[in-house]
Design a protein around this motif. Structure first.
Motif, PDB file in Angstrom:
ATOM      1  N   ASP A  58       0.816  -1.219   0.000  1.00 32.50           N
ATOM      2  CA  ASP A  58       0.000   0.000   0.000  1.00 32.50           C
ATOM      3  C   ASP A  58       0.848   1.267   0.000  1.00 32.50           C
ATOM      4  OD1 ASP A  58      -2.634  -1.390   0.549  1.00 32.50           O
ATOM      5  OD2 ASP A  58      -1.524  -1.966   2.345  1.00 32.50           O
ATOM      6  N   MET A  59       1.940   1.216   0.731  1.00 29.87           N
ATOM      7  CA  MET A  59       2.840   2.361   0.886  1.00 29.87           C
ATOM      8  C   MET A  59       4.242   1.873   0.525  1.00 29.87           C
ATOM      9  SD  MET A  59       1.323   3.534   4.613  1.00 29.87           S
ATOM     10  CE  MET A  59       2.062   5.188   4.665  1.00 29.87           C
ATOM     11  N   ILE A  60       4.944   2.651  -0.286  1.00 28.24           N
ATOM     12  CA  ILE A  60       6.263   2.219  -0.748  1.00 28.24           C
ATOM     13  C   ILE A  60       7.296   3.282  -0.409  1.00 28.24           C
ATOM     14  CG2 ILE A  60       7.633   1.555  -2.750  1.00 28.24           C
ATOM     15  CD1 ILE A  60       5.021   0.442  -3.949  1.00 28.24           C
ATOM     16  N   THR A  61       8.295   2.867   0.358  1.00 27.53           N
ATOM     17  CA  THR A  61       9.333   3.775   0.830  1.00 27.53           C
ATOM     18  C   THR A  61      10.585   3.635  -0.019  1.00 27.53           C
ATOM     19  OG1 THR A  61       8.493   3.535   3.092  1.00 27.53           O
ATOM     20  CG2 THR A  61      10.692   4.478   2.835  1.00 27.53           C
ATOM     21  N   LEU A  62      11.079   4.761  -0.525  1.00 34.19           N
ATOM     22  CA  LEU A  62      12.308   4.762  -1.307  1.00 34.19           C
ATOM     23  C   LEU A  62      13.493   4.908  -0.360  1.00 34.19           C
ATOM     24  CD1 LEU A  62      11.283   7.134  -4.255  1.00 34.19           C
ATOM     25  CD2 LEU A  62      10.678   4.734  -3.873  1.00 34.19           C
ATOM     26  N   LEU A 110       6.721   9.448 -11.179  1.00 32.75           N
ATOM     27  CA  LEU A 110       7.002   8.087 -10.724  1.00 32.75           C
ATOM     28  C   LEU A 110       5.762   7.483 -10.077  1.00 32.75           C
ATOM     29  CD1 LEU A 110       8.922   5.710 -10.053  1.00 32.75           C
ATOM     30  CD2 LEU A 110       9.549   6.961  -7.952  1.00 32.75           C
ATOM     31  N   LYS A 111       5.070   8.306  -9.307  1.00 30.88           N
ATOM     32  CA  LYS A 111       3.860   7.849  -8.611  1.00 30.88           C
ATOM     33  C   LYS A 111       2.777   7.441  -9.598  1.00 30.88           C
ATOM     34  CE  LYS A 111       0.804   9.449  -4.893  1.00 30.88           C
ATOM     35  NZ  LYS A 111       0.536  10.578  -3.963  1.00 30.88           N
ATOM     36  N   LYS A 112       2.722   8.108 -10.736  1.00 32.42           N
ATOM     37  CA  LYS A 112       1.739   7.746 -11.763  1.00 32.42           C
ATOM     38  C   LYS A 112       1.996   6.335 -12.282  1.00 32.42           C
ATOM     39  CE  LYS A 112       0.924  12.490 -13.353  1.00 32.42           C
ATOM     40  NZ  LYS A 112       1.169  13.467 -14.451  1.00 32.42           N
ATOM     41  N   VAL A 113       3.245   5.922 -12.286  1.00 37.08           N
ATOM     42  CA  VAL A 113       3.607   4.581 -12.743  1.00 37.08           C
ATOM     43  C   VAL A 113       3.368   3.550 -11.631  1.00 37.08           C
ATOM     44  CG1 VAL A 113       5.519   3.123 -13.524  1.00 37.08           C
ATOM     45  CG2 VAL A 113       5.304   5.464 -14.377  1.00 37.08           C
ATOM     46  N   VAL A 114       3.750   3.921 -10.405  1.00 39.39           N
ATOM     47  CA  VAL A 114       3.665   2.978  -9.287  1.00 39.39           C
ATOM     48  C   VAL A 114       2.222   2.855  -8.778  1.00 39.39           C
ATOM     49  CG1 VAL A 114       4.464   2.492  -6.937  1.00 39.39           C
ATOM     50  CG2 VAL A 114       6.055   3.425  -8.635  1.00 39.39           C
ATOM     51  N   GLY A 115       1.507   3.978  -8.708  1.00 38.13           N
ATOM     52  CA  GLY A 115       0.125   3.953  -8.260  1.00 38.13           C
ATOM     53  C   GLY A 115      -0.056   3.622  -6.795  1.00 38.13           C
ATOM     54  N   ARG A 116       0.843   4.114  -5.946  1.00 33.85           N
ATOM     55  CA  ARG A 116       0.760   3.899  -4.498  1.00 33.85           C
ATOM     56  C   ARG A 116       1.255   5.155  -3.778  1.00 33.85           C
ATOM     57  NH1 ARG A 116      -1.487   0.088  -6.368  1.00 33.85           N
ATOM     58  NH2 ARG A 116      -1.288  -2.134  -5.797  1.00 33.85           N
ATOM     59  N   PHE A 117       1.052   5.205  -2.464  1.00 28.85           N
ATOM     60  CA  PHE A 117       1.636   6.284  -1.676  1.00 28.85           C
ATOM     61  C   PHE A 117       3.152   6.088  -1.645  1.00 28.85           C
ATOM     62  CE2 PHE A 117      -2.639   5.967   0.402  1.00 28.85           C
ATOM     63  CZ  PHE A 117      -3.110   7.181  -0.049  1.00 28.85           C
ATOM     64  N   LEU A 118       3.896   7.170  -1.867  1.00 32.39           N
ATOM     65  CA  LEU A 118       5.356   7.105  -1.895  1.00 32.39           C
ATOM     66  C   LEU A 118       5.955   7.897  -0.742  1.00 32.39           C
ATOM     67  CD1 LEU A 118       6.263   7.530  -5.685  1.00 32.39           C
ATOM     68  CD2 LEU A 118       6.016   5.410  -4.376  1.00 32.39           C
ATOM     69  N   GLY A 119       6.931   7.277  -0.091  1.00 33.12           N
ATOM     70  CA  GLY A 119       7.655   7.941   0.987  1.00 33.12           C
ATOM     71  C   GLY A 119       9.142   7.826   0.761  1.00 33.12           C
ATOM     72  N   VAL A 120       9.907   8.483   1.637  1.00 35.61           N
ATOM     73  CA  VAL A 120      11.362   8.474   1.492  1.00 35.61           C
ATOM     74  C   VAL A 120      12.015   8.377   2.865  1.00 35.61           C
ATOM     75  CG1 VAL A 120      11.491  11.014   1.493  1.00 35.61           C
ATOM     76  CG2 VAL A 120      13.344   9.680   0.454  1.00 35.61           C
ATOM     77  N   ASN A 121      13.094   7.595   2.937  1.00 35.28           N
ATOM     78  CA  ASN A 121      13.888   7.521   4.164  1.00 35.28           C
ATOM     79  C   ASN A 121      14.817   8.728   4.258  1.00 35.28           C
ATOM     80  OD1 ASN A 121      12.945   5.155   5.250  1.00 35.28           O
ATOM     81  ND2 ASN A 121      14.660   3.894   4.585  1.00 35.28           N
ATOM     82  N   TYR A 152       4.878  10.822   2.515  1.00 34.61           N
ATOM     83  CA  TYR A 152       5.376  10.672   3.891  1.00 34.61           C
ATOM     84  C   TYR A 152       6.895  10.610   3.888  1.00 34.61           C
ATOM     85  CZ  TYR A 152       5.801   5.661   2.706  1.00 34.61           C
ATOM     86  OH  TYR A 152       6.123   4.467   2.113  1.00 34.61           O
ATOM     87  N   VAL A 153       7.470  10.878   5.049  1.00 31.10           N
ATOM     88  CA  VAL A 153       8.901  10.694   5.251  1.00 31.10           C
ATOM     89  C   VAL A 153       9.094   9.732   6.414  1.00 31.10           C
ATOM     90  CG1 VAL A 153       9.508  12.981   4.353  1.00 31.10           C
ATOM     91  CG2 VAL A 153       9.127  12.682   6.807  1.00 31.10           C
ATOM     92  N   VAL A 154      10.172   8.971   6.347  1.00 28.78           N
ATOM     93  CA  VAL A 154      10.530   8.050   7.423  1.00 28.78           C
ATOM     94  C   VAL A 154      11.874   8.501   7.978  1.00 28.78           C
ATOM     95  CG1 VAL A 154      10.957   5.662   8.099  1.00 28.78           C
ATOM     96  CG2 VAL A 154       9.301   6.173   6.281  1.00 28.78           C
ATOM     97  N   ILE A 155      11.875   8.950   9.207  1.00 26.19           N
ATOM     98  CA  ILE A 155      13.104   9.421   9.847  1.00 26.19           C
ATOM     99  C   ILE A 155      13.650   8.264  10.666  1.00 26.19           C
ATOM    100  CG2 ILE A 155      14.107  11.140  11.397  1.00 26.19           C
ATOM    101  CD1 ILE A 155      11.762  12.978  10.614  1.00 26.19           C
TER     102      ILE A 155
END
Length: 317
Positions: A58-62, A110-121, A152-155
């Protein structure tokens, strides 16, 4: 609205409050997949985020997304042939990076291709660290994360980064100030990465008071001594403070057997986790797809899993 009920357009309209509500409504059946995007992906010509999405995340973290050199392998280089040779390949990648740095729609595309919520570390490393500047939790990178439209961001802390709980706390404060109320903030450690751990009531309280929406905890069975009961105690505390809890598999056990993944998924659900995270050190920068599938079937059954996988990424309501 639940995570596995979302349509394509929802991923572009929903902001922090709506995302948090969807997670709560999903009742412990939300999956976050972390993916390394700075190296060749599991499947040639397909980025790891795309593969994770296909197997119902559902959520994908880069992870290792470099704000000074934005590039996602399997996405940005899908038009390049490896037959052109390493020097030419490297030159072409540099050209794409320069283009990406000027593109404020890069993550949205990128989100248009992935189609999910995107976050970053983001890593709140010590100032004297040699860690790449584009991966750090700095005011500059937080502003870029906001401008690019990350959901979202992941700290957190990758291994050997020297990140402390105090560093994470300051990172949360800075993130909430810069990101405002539209971007979700997750924070914590998945295991003993960095320096010290966060398995402390006062530290968790401080993280939430500083503005963290989601607190990371090791999933039961992934860190020595971290049992279902211990995880539940922390999760109850987190819930009582009004935040959400995410159990994480960040110990390379994301690449273990499917039966292990099933066991951890069951224990995490028993402990009350709102989100179940699976890490990027299984194979080629992501959890093996079959393990993602097993986690999904375990916590939400075949019906919701297959619906998530089968619904066309571009299908609208």
């Amino acid at each position: 609205m639940r995570m596995f009920d979302l349509f394509y357009e929802d991923y572009f309209k929903m902001r922090r409050e709506e995302i948090l509500a969807a997670i709560k409504n999903t009742e412990g059946r939300t999956i976050m997949a972390e993916t390394i995007i700075s190296t060749f992906p599991l499947l040639d010509g397909v980025s790891n985020p795309e593969t994770a999405a296909a197997f119902s995340a559902d959520m994908i973290t880069l992870n290792t997304f470099n704000f000074e050199a934005p590039f996602v392998f399997g996405y940005d280089d899908s038009h390049l042939s490896p037959l052109i040779g390493i020097p030419d390949y490297a030159m072409e990648i540099q050209k794409v990076i320069l283009k990406n740095k000027e593109d404020l729609q890069y993550i949205q595309n990128l989100k248009k291709v992935v189609g999910r919520f995107l976050g970053v570390n983001l890593e709140p490393v010590p100032e004297d660290s040699s860690y790449p500047k584009g991966l750090r939790c700095t005011e500059e990178n937080l502003r870029k994360a906001k401008a690019l439209g990350f959901d979202y961001v992941v700290i957190t802390a990758n291994p050997s980064t020297g990140v402390t709980s105090e560093g994470i706390l300051e990172g949360i404060k800075s993130a909430r100030t810069i990101l405002g109320n539209e971007t979700l903030i997750a924070a914590g450690k998945m295991h003993g990465a960095g320096a010290g751990n966060i398995y402390d009531v006062e530290i968790i309280d401080a993280f939430i008071d500083a503005g963290a929406d989601v607190i990371l905890l090791p999933a039961p069975g992934t860190v020595p001594g971290f049992t279902v009961d211990l995880a539940k105690n922390f999760i109850d505390l987190i819930h009582n403070k009004g935040a959400l809890a995410m159990t994480t598999i960040g110990t390379s056990q994301e690449g273990a057997t499917e039966s292990f993944i099933e066991s951890v998924a069951q224990m995490s659900k028993m402990a009350g986790a709102d989100i179940q995270h699976t890490g990027d050190c299984g194979v080629s920068g992501m959890t093996p797809p079959e393990n993602l599938l097993r986690m999904s079937i375990t916590i939400r059954g075949r019906r919701h899993t297959y619906r998530k996988m089968s619904r066309s990424p571009h299908r609208v309501r």
